[in-house]
Design a protein around this motif. Sequence first.
Motif, mmCIF file in Angstrom:
data_model
loop_
_atom_site.group_PDB
_atom_site.id
_atom_site.type_symbol
_atom_site.label_atom_id
_atom_site.label_comp_id
_atom_site.label_asym_id
_atom_site.label_seq_id
_atom_site.Cartn_x
_atom_site.Cartn_y
_atom_site.Cartn_z
ATOM 1 N N ALA A 169 8.023 -8.368 -5.313
ATOM 2 C CA ALA A 169 8.034 -6.903 -5.325
ATOM 3 C C ALA A 169 6.818 -6.362 -6.079
ATOM 4 C CB ALA A 169 9.326 -6.388 -5.951
ATOM 5 N N GLU A 170 6.480 -6.988 -7.211
ATOM 6 C CA GLU A 170 5.304 -6.549 -7.977
ATOM 7 C C GLU A 170 4.033 -6.744 -7.167
ATOM 8 O OE1 GLU A 170 5.233 -8.528 -11.754
ATOM 9 O OE2 GLU A 170 7.066 -7.551 -12.432
ATOM 10 N N ASN A 171 3.930 -7.867 -6.459
ATOM 11 C CA ASN A 171 2.750 -8.126 -5.635
ATOM 12 C C ASN A 171 2.643 -7.111 -4.505
ATOM 13 O OD1 ASN A 171 1.971 -10.285 -7.194
ATOM 14 N ND2 ASN A 171 2.870 -11.819 -5.846
ATOM 15 N N VAL B 42 -0.378 -4.418 -3.921
ATOM 16 C CA VAL B 42 -1.124 -4.303 -2.666
ATOM 17 C C VAL B 42 -1.108 -2.864 -2.173
ATOM 18 C CG1 VAL B 42 -1.066 -4.933 -0.215
ATOM 19 C CG2 VAL B 42 -0.843 -6.699 -1.956
ATOM 20 N N MET B 43 0.066 -2.223 -2.246
ATOM 21 C CA MET B 43 0.162 -0.830 -1.801
ATOM 22 C C MET B 43 -0.705 0.069 -2.670
ATOM 23 S SD MET B 43 4.184 -0.582 -0.834
ATOM 24 C CE MET B 43 4.088 1.091 -0.220
ATOM 25 N N SER B 44 -0.718 -0.180 -3.963
ATOM 26 C CA SER B 44 -1.532 0.597 -4.881
ATOM 27 C C SER B 44 -3.010 0.386 -4.575
ATOM 28 C CB SER B 44 -1.225 0.204 -6.321
ATOM 29 O OG SER B 44 -2.091 0.863 -7.212
ATOM 30 N N ASN B 45 -3.391 -0.865 -4.344
ATOM 31 C CA ASN B 45 -4.787 -1.166 -4.014
ATOM 32 C C ASN B 45 -5.181 -0.537 -2.690
ATOM 33 O OD1 ASN B 45 -5.272 -2.592 -6.344
ATOM 34 N ND2 ASN B 45 -4.803 -4.574 -5.441
ATOM 35 N N THR C 150 -8.126 2.053 -2.244
ATOM 36 C CA THR C 150 -9.189 1.783 -1.284
ATOM 37 C C THR C 150 -9.352 2.965 -0.333
ATOM 38 O OG1 THR C 150 -8.767 -0.579 -1.407
ATOM 39 C CG2 THR C 150 -9.962 0.197 0.518
ATOM 40 N N LYS C 151 -8.254 3.523 0.149
ATOM 41 C CA LYS C 151 -8.317 4.672 1.046
ATOM 42 C C LYS C 151 -8.978 5.857 0.346
ATOM 43 C CE LYS C 151 -4.296 3.387 3.798
ATOM 44 N NZ LYS C 151 -2.883 3.683 4.086
#
Length: 83
Positions: free
Chosen positions: A53-55, A59-62, A66-67
């Motif tokens: 879940a943390e990973n 990824v969603m945060s990154n 990035t967007k």
Amino acid sequence: MLVLKRKVGEVVRIANDIEVHILAVEGDIIKLGFEAPKHIQILRSELYDEIKAENEQSVMSNDSNTKEMLKKLKFSNSDKNKN
């Protein structure tokens, strides 16, 4: 799913290099010991789920970061093209 009955002191083998030892049974608690090569990670499922879940959150945060950076870059490039 494979279901086995084992007694204290018995061993279950997984592939060639993993052993699960039945160490003790205390009421409704079973103590297991695992022998595996160091490169094989052994985790309780709740820890695995927490790490997963943390990973995923990272990824969603990154992806979001990035967007946002791409939007800024596109905006910056459009300003340069106007000049």
